[in-house]
Design a protein around this motif. Structure first.
Motif: not given
Length: 131
Positions: A1-8, A18-24, A49-50
Motif C-alpha cells: 500500500m502506498n501512504h503519503r502525508i502532505t503538510v502545508c 512563522t511558517r510551521p510546515g517546514f518544521e513539522l 504550497a497551500c
C-alpha cells in the motif's frame, strides 16, 4: 500500500511570519523513522504550497491508495507529532481510510477539516445511486 502525508508549507500562525510546515515536516519525518519498527507501513512525507486551511494553520493530510484522505488543521509541530505518528499507524490499518473522530488520537479528534472519499469509491457510490 502506498501512504503519503502532505503538510502545508504556506500556513502562518496569526500575527507572525512563522511558517510551521517546514518544521513539522522535519519533526514528523524523524518521528516516523524512529517509530519504523512499530509502523505497519511506510509513509512518504512532503510539503505543498497551500491546502486552503489558512484559518487553521498548520494543515496536514493523510492519503492512501484507494482510501479516504483526512485533512487536519491547527497542528503544532512542537506538541502534536506523537498524535500524528499514532494516527499514521492507525490509518495504515484502515482498509478504506474511514474512522470516527472519537477513535483518532489526542488533538486529532477535534481538528478534522475534511474527510475526502477515495476517488474510486465516490464514483462507485454515485453509480449505485443512479441505478
Amino acid at each position: 500500500m502506498n501512504h503519503r502525508i502532505t503538510v502545508c508549507t504556506s500556513c502562518r500562525r496569526k500575527g507572525t511570519e512563522t511558517r510551521p510546515g517546514f518544521e513539522l515536516i522535519e519533526r514528523l519525518r524523524n518521528a516516523l523513522l524512529a517509530a519504523d519498527d512499530t509502523m505497519p507501513e511506510t509513509f512518504d512525507v512532503s510539503g505543498v504550497a497551500c491546502m486552503a486551511g489558512c484559518d487553521r494553520p498548520c494543515t496536514i493530510a493523510y492519503h492512501g491508495t484507494s482510501k479516504a484522505s483526512c485533512l487536519f488543521g491547527d497542528i503544532d509541530p512542537e506538541t502534536d507529532v506523537d498524535d500524528l505518528v499514532a494516527f499514521a499507524k492507525q490509518y495504515a490499518y484502515l482498509g478504506d481510510g474511514w474512522c470516527s473522530s472519537v477513535d483518532r488520537p489526542g488533538k486529532l479528534r477535534k481538528s478534522t477539516l475534511a474527510r475526502i472519499p477515495a476517488a474510486g469509491s465516490a464514483l462507485e457510490d454515485q453509480k449505485a445511486r443512479a441505478s
